[in-house]
Design an enzyme around this catalytic site. Structure first.
Site, PDB file in Angstrom:
ATOM      1  N   ARG A 226       0.846  -1.189   0.000  1.00 42.49           N
ATOM      2  CA  ARG A 226       0.000   0.000   0.000  1.00 42.49           C
ATOM      3  C   ARG A 226       0.883   1.240   0.000  1.00 42.49           C
ATOM      4  O   ARG A 226       1.951   1.256   0.621  1.00 42.49           O
ATOM      5  CB  ARG A 226      -0.920   0.041   1.233  1.00 42.49           C
ATOM      6  CG  ARG A 226      -2.161  -0.817   1.114  1.00 42.49           C
ATOM      7  CD  ARG A 226      -3.119  -0.305   0.029  1.00 42.49           C
ATOM      8  NE  ARG A 226      -4.328  -1.102  -0.100  1.00 42.49           N
ATOM      9  CZ  ARG A 226      -4.540  -2.057  -1.011  1.00 42.49           C
ATOM     10  NH1 ARG A 226      -3.610  -2.360  -1.890  1.00 42.49           N
ATOM     11  NH2 ARG A 226      -5.691  -2.698  -1.064  1.00 42.49           N
ATOM     12  N   HIS A 274      -1.046  -0.134  -9.953  1.00 46.13           N
ATOM     13  CA  HIS A 274      -1.827  -1.027  -9.081  1.00 46.13           C
ATOM     14  C   HIS A 274      -2.307  -2.256  -9.860  1.00 46.13           C
ATOM     15  O   HIS A 274      -3.499  -2.560  -9.898  1.00 46.13           O
ATOM     16  CB  HIS A 274      -3.013  -0.282  -8.441  1.00 46.13           C
ATOM     17  CG  HIS A 274      -3.495  -0.939  -7.185  1.00 46.13           C
ATOM     18  ND1 HIS A 274      -4.007  -0.260  -6.115  1.00 46.13           N
ATOM     19  CD2 HIS A 274      -3.550  -2.255  -6.822  1.00 46.13           C
ATOM     20  CE1 HIS A 274      -4.352  -1.099  -5.153  1.00 46.13           C
ATOM     21  NE2 HIS A 274      -4.087  -2.327  -5.566  1.00 46.13           N
TER      22      HIS A 274
END
Ligand code: NAP
Length: 311
Positions: A226, A274
């Protein structure tokens, strides 16, 4: 007959409709897949994505559980309207994808592949021979579903793998460290660092300037975890002074990463959008159906999120 709400973006439903129907049937469940037009009180289970239509769970008072399609649950875990058990996604397909992304980028770094791809200019250069994997130290922060699988794959390639988690673990082929006292030792081993921690208050900016300084000179960072794990200013400074040689980043505090963000143009940063590992409808549908079956049979749900810990 159970009613299962698909509370992910509607555009995903065509990918999931058949796998879910097949998996529910395989697990002996009679269920219909509903959308938000179905009265909320009729919903027995909610399949959830943070990008989907449901953020207020108050009307779903009869739902027995919320089943996330995402592994990371930071966008729902603190939702005060959620009173039901929350399960995160542990999908064999997603895990395989993450192992491939991590292994690919570790090998790319280890072998110095970029030098050849980026400098093809007609000059026959011989660079120093890279060490063997058995001579390369890789640290994985987070030894959960994804970190443990990546660590195992890297150990199988002979890398010297150190892993770090909150609680002590024992995993074959991995030197397992834990807690605050293990953190410094894990960083000191990290010629290549892979971050697979969740986004929680405890992990926010865990890679700050003090942590980066504990990594070996010339270390490389791969972050498919993250964006919140990294103090971006500290990382850019460490890259600029050469202490960190390269960073490959898949996740960011703001996504999409804004065009003006310094990471895009930085010569020592690779941005991937991502894409490290997506949930795969075929295998994820079976995980969801298995959990519904368990709940219906009075068995404990798998992959329950600990709301206190935040993951
Ligand atoms: P997981 O199974 O919940 O594992 C989390 C690991 O982090 C556990 O080993 C846990 O320790 C450790 N941890 C958590 N907080 C910690 C702390 N404060 N100090 C030390 N260790 C801590 O999660 P997962 O399924 O492996 O997924 C990890 C993360 O990957 C997700 O949360 C998500 O953010 C990210 N992800 C990214 C993508 C992508 O495409 N880029 C895809 C999927 C997931 P314990 O084992 O001791 O609890």
């Amino acid at each position: 007959m159970l009613t299962v709400l698909f509370a992910a973006p509607a555009g995903l439903l065509p990918d999931y409709e058949t796998p879910l129907a097949d998996a529910l049937a395989e697990f002996g469940l009679s269920a219909t897949i509903a959308d938000e037009s179905t009265p909320a009180a009729q919903i027995d289970y909610v399949i959830y994505a943070p990008t989907g239509p449901v953020q207020d769970f108050t009307p779903y008072r009869n739902a027995r559980a919320v089943l996330s399609l995402w592994a990371g649950v930071e966008r729902i875990v603190g939702n005060p309207t959620l009173i039901q058990p929350l399960c995160r996604m542990v999908d064999p397909g997603l895990t395989e994808g993450m192992v491939e992304w991590v292994t690919g980028h570790v090998l790319r770094t280890h072998l110095g592949i970029d030098r050849h791809i980026l400098n093809q200019d007609g000059v026959w250069r011989h660079y120093a021979i890279p060490p063997l994997a058995r001579e390369r130290r890789v640290t994985v922060l987070g030894l959960g579903a994804l970190g443990a699988a990546c660590g195992a794959a890297l150990a199988a390639l002979n890398f010297q793998v150190t892993g770090w988690s909150r609680s002590p673990k024992s995993l074959p082929g991995i030197t397992c460290l834990s807690g605050n006292e293990g953190f410094s030792a894990a960083l000191a081993q990290a010629e290549i660092l892979v971050t697979l921690l969740p986004n929680t208050p405890d992990t926010e900016n865990i890679l700050d300037s003090a942590a980066l300084a504990q990594m070996p000179q010339g270390a490389v960072i791969l972050n498919p975890g993250r964006g919140s794990l990294i103090d971006d200013t500290a990382l850019l400074a460490a890259l600029d002074r050469g202490h960190i040689a390269q960073a490959t980043l898949d996740v960011f505090r703001t996504e999409p990463l804004p065009p003006e963000h310094p990471y895009w143009a930085h010569p020592k940063v690779t941005v991937t959008p991502h894409i490290a590992a997506d949930t795969r409808p075929g295998s994820a549908a079976r995980v969801i159906a298995e959990n519904i079956r368990r709940d219906q049979a009075g068995e404990p749900l798998l992959y329950l999120v600990d709301r206190q810990k935040g993951y």
